[in-house]
Design an enzyme around this catalytic site. Structure first.
Site, PDB file in Angstrom:
ATOM      1  N   ASP A  75       0.821  -1.211   0.000  1.00 48.56           N
ATOM      2  CA  ASP A  75       0.000   0.000   0.000  1.00 48.56           C
ATOM      3  C   ASP A  75       0.856   1.264   0.000  1.00 48.56           C
ATOM      4  O   ASP A  75       1.391   1.663   1.040  1.00 48.56           O
ATOM      5  CB  ASP A  75      -0.897  -0.027   1.252  1.00 48.56           C
ATOM      6  CG  ASP A  75      -1.784   1.196   1.345  1.00 48.56           C
ATOM      7  OD1 ASP A  75      -2.394   1.408   2.402  1.00 48.56           O
ATOM      8  OD2 ASP A  75      -1.854   1.955   0.350  1.00 48.56           O
ATOM      9  N   ASP A 113      -1.637   5.661  -5.139  1.00 46.90           N
ATOM     10  CA  ASP A 113      -2.030   4.855  -3.989  1.00 46.90           C
ATOM     11  C   ASP A 113      -2.470   3.443  -4.387  1.00 46.90           C
ATOM     12  O   ASP A 113      -3.630   3.226  -4.765  1.00 46.90           O
ATOM     13  CB  ASP A 113      -3.173   5.568  -3.251  1.00 46.90           C
ATOM     14  CG  ASP A 113      -3.559   4.843  -1.982  1.00 46.90           C
ATOM     15  OD1 ASP A 113      -4.465   5.338  -1.287  1.00 46.90           O
ATOM     16  OD2 ASP A 113      -2.964   3.789  -1.691  1.00 46.90           O
TER      17      ASP A 113
HETATM   18  N1  LIG Z   1      -9.212   4.030   2.796  1.00 43.49           N
HETATM   19  C1  LIG Z   1      -8.202   3.766   2.428  1.00 43.49           C
HETATM   20  C2  LIG Z   1      -6.910   3.412   1.967  1.00 43.49           C
HETATM   21  C3  LIG Z   1      -6.076   4.237   1.214  1.00 43.49           C
HETATM   22  N2  LIG Z   1      -6.359   5.465   0.771  1.00 43.49           N
HETATM   23  N3  LIG Z   1      -4.939   3.584   0.938  1.00 43.49           N
HETATM   24  N4  LIG Z   1      -5.012   2.361   1.525  1.00 43.49           N
HETATM   25  C4  LIG Z   1      -6.211   2.248   2.143  1.00 43.49           C
HETATM   26  N5  LIG Z   1      -6.563   1.138   2.782  1.00 43.49           N
HETATM   27  C5  LIG Z   1      -5.639   0.027   2.951  1.00 43.49           C
HETATM   28  C6  LIG Z   1      -6.421  -1.052   3.679  1.00 43.49           C
HETATM   29  C7  LIG Z   1      -7.783  -0.483   3.951  1.00 43.49           C
HETATM   30  C8  LIG Z   1      -7.857   0.878   3.340  1.00 43.49           C
END
Ligand SMILES: N#Cc1c(N)n[nH]c1N1CCCC1
Length: 327
Positions: free
Chosen positions: A33, A215
């Site tokens: 992420d 993202d």
């Molecule tokens: N909302 C949100 C989000 C984001 N903007 N980047 N990563 C996210 N998540 C990773 C696991 C759950 C949400």
């Protein structure tokens, strides 16, 4: 000088992409992420009712970081928290001998229900790591100085396995030139400025770009409300559905391609990527892959965009930069 590559396996509807990571002596599937900076995973410390069906990290191979704890809440209000251990992490052959591992002692239902995912590997900047009293480094920051080049790359694909590389740029993964743009790290994200947009209805006028983040942890492409509205104005049967909290369109529609200008270059998201997924199994109404970024404060270039390009997250120079190339 380490380099490595790991697969990015798409989950249903490309909602997220999971990659195998060895932590201690467990192999877990983590969601890489670039929008967050915590490496956390389900563990033998997680309550069984929350961790059923998930791979677990066993901290017995690690060293506890005494007094350290973490607590993260994401934009979608999902959350997790726990304590911290230092342990060995291997990603595609790249090894961090002492990486901060955030073992979950509590997670929200969104994570419990997503049984394919055993946690997250954050690749945003370590400045937004949630460990207290002392934030720790992300995996990339931990191994950065051991990499052949302080970069990682993202090659996500629609409905197929893509890959992340660490320490090198793979010239076989893109065509044409790479367009680089500067990154503003003030908010801890890979934040850049998009020049403008076009495509769709009243051509979602160009020239009205804005601040955006790259993202991988977000599924969709969140854009200024006027751009999203303009795009769907040209899609037969599309509308903003307050109950669904976003734009929906007929699953039978083939929406127009969408173009993004970045660094003076145009990148195209195929219209098929914007017919994202049925509202529920069997529904003939689908949720749109482009949505409004209202209330977020910046646009989010999530997987719907990233699976149309080859993205280079480069921290090898005097300041970080993002590179984009056609896949
Ligand atoms: N909302 C949100 C989000 C984001 N903007 N980047 N990563 C996210 N998540 C990773 C696991 C759950 C949400």
């Amino acid at each position: 000088c380490q380099t490595g590559e790991v697969a990015a396996d798409p989950q249903l509807y490309d909602q997220s992409y999971l990659s195998p990571v060895t932590i201690g002596n467990s192999e877990l599937m983590l969601d890489f992420d670039t929008g967050s900076a915590d490496l956390w995973c389900f563990s033998t410390e997680s309550p069984a009712v929350q961790s059923a069906g998930h791979g677990l990290y066993n901290p017995s191979t690690g060293t506890e970081l005494d007094g350290a704890f973490w607590d993260i809440t994401y934009g979608d209000q999902s959350a997790a928290s726990g304590n911290v251990f230092a342990d060995k992490v291997v990603v595609g052959g790249v090894t961090a001998t002492k990486q901060a591992i955030e073992a979950a002692t509590s997670v929200s239902y969104e994570f419990t229900e997503d049984v394919a995912s055993d946690g997250l590997l954050g690749l945003a900047f370590s400045s937004i790591n949630t460990i207290l009293p002392q934030p720790q480094t992300t995996f990339f920051d931990t191994v950065r100085n051991t990499l052949a080049k302080a970069v990682f790359t993202v090659d996500l694909k629609k409905g197929a396995a893509g890959s992340y590389t660490f320490g090198y740029i793979d010239s076989s993964k893109y065509s044409g030139a790479i367009t680089y743009v500067p990154v503003n790290t003030a908010n801890g994200f890979w934040q850049f400025t998009a020049d403008g947009y076009s495509g769709g209805g009243n051509n979602a006028s160009t020239g009205r770009g804005g601040v955006a983040i790259a993202d991988t942890g977000t599924s969709l492409l969140y854009l200024p409300a006027s751009v999203a509205k303009g795009y769907y104005s040209g899609v037969q049967g599309a509308s903003f559905d307050f109950r669904q909290g976003g734009y929906t369109l007929p699953c039978s529609a083939t929406p127009p391609d969408f173009n993004v200008a970045i660094g003076g270059k145009t990148f195209t998201v195929p219209g098929s990527y914007i017919n994202y997924a049925p509202l529920r199994a069997g529904s003939s109404t689908c949720f749109g892959g482009i949505q409004a970024d209202s209330g977020i404060g910046f646009s989010i270039f999530g997987d719907v965009f990233l699976k149309a390009v080859y993205a280079i997250f480069d921290d090898s120079g005097s300041s970080p930069k993002l590179g984009f190339a056609a896949q």
